[in-house]
Design a protein around this motif. Structure first.
Motif: not given
Length: 120
Positions: A86-95, A114-120
């Motif tokens: 996963l990368t930060p660009e994958d951060t999104a709400v997934y439906y 459901t919220q997915v957050t990719v972050s360090s």
């Protein structure tokens, strides 16, 4: 009508993995194709992957290789999305969504997301 509920979202570090699940219920859910879409802040909702009633997956070109969609074939009510690297660009709400068979008058059903957050 069909009801869909997602689970498995959360915070993950870049390079990590996450598995989303969607539970479907309602009349003729096993006859629905099921899939995932996502919407990042300020962007349009985009298709991630869909799997039909023959268990054949289709992926958006930008998702193929990192994401895998599967469906439980015992009752055809659960669909999963395995997300790798996963990368930060994958951060999104997934439906999660469900598409009725072509012969049906019903429209696409959506889960609440459901919220997915990719972050360090």
């Amino acid at each position: 009508q069909v009801q869909l509920v997602e689970s498995g979202g959360g915070l993950v570090q870049p390079g990590g993995t996450l598995k989303l699940s969607c539970k479907g219920s309602g009349t003729d859910i096993s006859a629905y194709s099921m899939g995932w879409a996502r919407q990042a802040p300020g962007k349009q909702r985009e298709l991630v992957a869909v799997i039909n009633t023959r268990n054949e997956p289709t992926y958006a070109s930008t998702m193929q290789g990192r994401f895998t969609i599967t469906r439980d074939t015992d009752q055809w009510t659960m669909v999963h999305l395995q997300m790798n690297t996963l990368t930060p660009e994958d951060t999104a709400v997934y439906y999660c969504f469900g598409d009725p068979p072509p012969s049906s008058s019903r429209t696409r059903a959506w889960g609440p997301g459901t919220q997915v957050t990719v972050s360090s």
